[in-house]
Write a protein that holds these residues in place. Sequence first.
Motif, short mmCIF file in Angstrom:
data_model
loop_
_atom_site.label_atom_id
_atom_site.label_comp_id
_atom_site.label_asym_id
_atom_site.label_seq_id
_atom_site.Cartn_x
_atom_site.Cartn_y
_atom_site.Cartn_z
N THR A 193 0.85 -1.19 0.00
CA THR A 193 0.00 0.00 0.00
C THR A 193 0.89 1.23 0.00
O THR A 193 1.98 1.23 0.58
N ILE A 194 0.40 2.27 -0.64
CA ILE A 194 1.12 3.53 -0.72
C ILE A 194 0.59 4.46 0.35
O ILE A 194 -0.61 4.58 0.54
N GLU A 195 1.52 5.11 1.03
CA GLU A 195 1.16 6.10 2.04
C GLU A 195 2.10 7.29 1.87
O GLU A 195 3.13 7.20 1.20
N TYR A 196 1.71 8.39 2.49
CA TYR A 196 2.58 9.57 2.51
C TYR A 196 2.91 9.90 3.96
O TYR A 196 2.03 9.87 4.82
N ILE A 197 4.19 10.18 4.21
CA ILE A 197 4.62 10.58 5.54
C ILE A 197 5.29 11.95 5.44
O ILE A 197 5.76 12.34 4.36
N ASP A 198 5.34 12.66 6.54
CA ASP A 198 5.97 13.97 6.58
C ASP A 198 7.44 13.82 6.19
O ASP A 198 8.18 13.04 6.79
N LEU A 199 7.86 14.57 5.17
CA LEU A 199 9.23 14.48 4.68
C LEU A 199 10.25 14.74 5.78
O LEU A 199 11.26 14.02 5.88
N LEU A 200 10.00 15.72 6.62
CA LEU A 200 10.98 16.07 7.65
C LEU A 200 11.03 15.05 8.79
O LEU A 200 11.96 15.07 9.59
N LYS A 201 10.06 14.15 8.85
CA LYS A 201 10.08 13.08 9.85
C LYS A 201 10.51 11.74 9.24
O LYS A 201 10.69 10.76 9.96
N ALA A 202 10.69 11.71 7.93
CA ALA A 202 10.99 10.46 7.24
C ALA A 202 12.29 9.83 7.71
O ALA A 202 12.39 8.62 7.86
N GLU A 203 13.29 10.67 7.97
CA GLU A 203 14.58 10.13 8.39
C GLU A 203 14.46 9.32 9.68
O GLU A 203 15.09 8.28 9.84
N GLU A 204 13.62 9.77 10.59
CA GLU A 204 13.45 9.02 11.85
C GLU A 204 12.49 7.84 11.69
O GLU A 204 12.58 6.87 12.43
N LEU A 205 11.58 7.88 10.70
CA LEU A 205 10.58 6.83 10.54
C LEU A 205 11.05 5.65 9.68
O LEU A 205 10.64 4.52 9.91
N LEU A 206 11.88 5.93 8.69
CA LEU A 206 12.34 4.86 7.80
C LEU A 206 13.31 3.95 8.56
O LEU A 206 14.23 4.42 9.21
N PRO A 207 13.13 2.63 8.48
CA PRO A 207 13.97 1.73 9.27
C PRO A 207 15.37 1.47 8.70
O PRO A 207 16.29 1.21 9.46
N LEU A 208 15.54 1.55 7.38
CA LEU A 208 16.84 1.21 6.79
C LEU A 208 17.81 2.39 6.85
O LEU A 208 17.48 3.48 6.37
N PRO A 209 19.00 2.19 7.38
CA PRO A 209 19.96 3.30 7.51
C PRO A 209 20.31 3.97 6.20
O PRO A 209 20.50 5.18 6.15
N TYR A 210 20.39 3.22 5.10
CA TYR A 210 20.74 3.85 3.83
C TYR A 210 19.58 4.66 3.27
O TYR A 210 19.80 5.63 2.54
N HIS A 211 18.34 4.34 3.63
CA HIS A 211 17.20 5.20 3.28
C HIS A 211 17.25 6.49 4.08
O HIS A 211 16.99 7.58 3.55
N LYS A 212 17.58 6.39 5.36
CA LYS A 212 17.72 7.58 6.22
C LYS A 212 18.77 8.52 5.64
O LYS A 212 18.56 9.73 5.55
#
Length: 145
Positions: free
Chosen positions: A114-133
Motif C-alpha cells: 500500500t502507498i502512504e505519505y509521511i511527513d518528509l521532515l520526519k521520514a529520516e526518523e521513521l524509515l527503518p533502513l539506515p541507507y534510506h535515512k
Amino acid sequence: MKTIKFGIKKDLKYGFRETCFGIVVKNDKLMIVKKDGQISLIGGGIGQNETHEQCIRREFLEESGYAISNIQEVVCVDYFWLADNKWPLESLANIYIVQIDQLSKIKPLEENHTIEYIDLLKAEELLPLPYHKKAINYYINNYKK
C-alpha cells in the motif's frame, strides 16, 4: 552520481546487493510503500541485465502501480552493515527523484503493498533502513527547495 560511503567495513566476507529507490514528494510528504507493517522507499534489487532506469520503472509498477514520467539522479549510498544483525552485507542503493504519471495508476503488481505519505521532515526518523535515512537526509539538504 555522487556516492556516500558509510558503515564500517570489517574484515568479513560481505554479500553484495545493488538496488534502486525513488523519492516522490508531494506537498512536503514523502511517498512510501508499506508491506507487512514495514515502511520503505519504493524500489528494490536490480535484476540481471537490468539498467537502473528499468529497475526503478519496474519497481514502481510492482509496488505502487504508478508509471514514471521522469527520473533524476540524487545520490548513491554505499553501506556496509550486518543485515538482520547477522549477515555482512554491502548495500549499494541508487537513489532517484521520481515523477509519477498520476493518470497511469493501476493496482500494484505485488500483493499487500500500500502507498502512504509521511511527513518528509520526519521520514529520516521513521524509515527503518539506515541507507534510506542517509538518502533522505541528503535529499533534504541538497534538493529540497
